[in-house]
Design an enzyme around this catalytic site. Structure first.
Site, PDB file in Angstrom:
ATOM      1  N   TYR A  54       0.815  -1.217   0.000  1.00 11.35           N
ATOM      2  CA  TYR A  54       0.000   0.000   0.000  1.00 11.35           C
ATOM      3  C   TYR A  54       0.850   1.269   0.000  1.00 11.35           C
ATOM      4  O   TYR A  54       0.309   2.360  -0.069  1.00 11.35           O
ATOM      5  CB  TYR A  54      -0.906   0.019   1.244  1.00 11.35           C
ATOM      6  CG  TYR A  54      -0.102  -0.095   2.524  1.00 11.35           C
ATOM      7  CD1 TYR A  54       0.479   1.023   3.106  1.00 11.35           C
ATOM      8  CD2 TYR A  54       0.123  -1.327   3.118  1.00 11.35           C
ATOM      9  CE1 TYR A  54       1.258   0.913   4.241  1.00 11.35           C
ATOM     10  CE2 TYR A  54       0.885  -1.442   4.255  1.00 11.35           C
ATOM     11  CZ  TYR A  54       1.454  -0.324   4.812  1.00 11.35           C
ATOM     12  OH  TYR A  54       2.229  -0.437   5.926  1.00 11.35           O
ATOM     13  N   GLY A  55       2.167   1.135   0.081  1.00 12.24           N
ATOM     14  CA  GLY A  55       3.020   2.313   0.266  1.00 12.24           C
ATOM     15  C   GLY A  55       4.105   2.440  -0.777  1.00 12.24           C
ATOM     16  O   GLY A  55       3.836   2.417  -1.979  1.00 12.24           O
ATOM     17  N   THR A  56       5.350   2.543  -0.319  1.00  8.55           N
ATOM     18  CA  THR A  56       6.472   2.856  -1.212  1.00  8.55           C
ATOM     19  C   THR A  56       6.868   1.708  -2.125  1.00  8.55           C
ATOM     20  O   THR A  56       7.685   1.896  -3.018  1.00  8.55           O
ATOM     21  CB  THR A  56       7.709   3.297  -0.399  1.00  8.55           C
ATOM     22  OG1 THR A  56       8.176   2.196   0.382  1.00  8.55           O
ATOM     23  CG2 THR A  56       7.388   4.484   0.494  1.00  8.55           C
ATOM     24  N   LEU A  57       6.285   0.518  -1.938  1.00  9.05           N
ATOM     25  CA  LEU A  57       6.609  -0.622  -2.800  1.00  9.05           C
ATOM     26  C   LEU A  57       5.674  -0.738  -4.002  1.00  9.05           C
ATOM     27  O   LEU A  57       5.871  -1.579  -4.874  1.00  9.05           O
ATOM     28  CB  LEU A  57       6.573  -1.928  -1.993  1.00  9.05           C
ATOM     29  CG  LEU A  57       7.698  -2.076  -0.967  1.00  9.05           C
ATOM     30  CD1 LEU A  57       7.408  -3.248  -0.033  1.00  9.05           C
ATOM     31  CD2 LEU A  57       9.044  -2.253  -1.648  1.00  9.05           C
ATOM     32  N   GLU A  98      11.228  -4.492   5.611  1.00  7.56           N
ATOM     33  CA  GLU A  98      10.192  -3.846   6.415  1.00  7.56           C
ATOM     34  C   GLU A  98      10.505  -3.859   7.917  1.00  7.56           C
ATOM     35  O   GLU A  98       9.698  -3.414   8.717  1.00  7.56           O
ATOM     36  CB  GLU A  98       8.829  -4.508   6.165  1.00  7.56           C
ATOM     37  CG  GLU A  98       8.353  -4.407   4.736  1.00  7.56           C
ATOM     38  CD  GLU A  98       7.929  -3.005   4.321  1.00  7.56           C
ATOM     39  OE1 GLU A  98       8.175  -2.044   5.066  1.00  7.56           O
ATOM     40  OE2 GLU A  98       7.344  -2.874   3.240  1.00  7.56           O
TER      41      GLU A  98
END
Length: 157
Positions: free
Chosen positions: A7-10, A82
């Protein structure tokens, strides 16, 4: 292969997406898009403007993201990347399929739109108490109008 919801920087187009397509970390295959079935608070926190999904089901928004199938090597890389289990914890979360691109030899293996599947998600229970009071987002973009630009690891002091 395990399913992981990012849901983020990936996500595609985000600062750490290159890790998802770097074959030296293992295999990650884009399968589709979805959102969390339950609501969660997605916040941008810390001096590096990192997106965190706080593991507080029922509060916040249905968070959008991407579904990947990953092999064991990639899953191990993602755990390390992570900071699992200290910074983030990898937990199973129900995801509503919005779009499915994954290839499958059998049509019955293709999840229908609006079907629900379980995916691993990196969320956190080890957050600062004040993060609860930050704005909640339903979709993360490092260059979003929030003005909180993500700081890459190599640029951190």
């Amino acid at each position: 292969m395990a399913r992981v919801f990012v849901y983020g920087t990936l996500k595609k187009g985000q600062p750490n997406y290159q890790h998802m397509i770097n074959g030296t970390h293992g295999r990650a295959r884009f399968q589709g898009r979805g959102h969390t079935m339950e609501k969660y608070p997605l916040v941008i926190a810390g001096k590096y403007n990192i997106p965190f999904l706080l593991n507080i089901s029922g509060t916040g928004h249905h968070v959008t993201g991407e579904i990947y199938s990953v092999d064991d090597q990639m899953l191990q890389f993602l755990d390390e990347f992570e900071g699992c289990p200290d910074m983030y914890q990898r937990t199973p979360v129900r995801i509503v399929v919005v779009e499915w691109k994954g290839k499958s030899s059998a049509p019955e293996e293709r999840p229908a739109v609006n079907s629900i599947m379980e995916c691993f998600v990196y969320s956190t229970t080890t957050y600062q108490p004040e993060w609860i009071n930050l704005p909640y987002y339903d979709n993360y973009d490092s260059l979003g109008n929030h003005g909180l630009h993500y700081v890459l690891r190599e640029s951190r002091d």
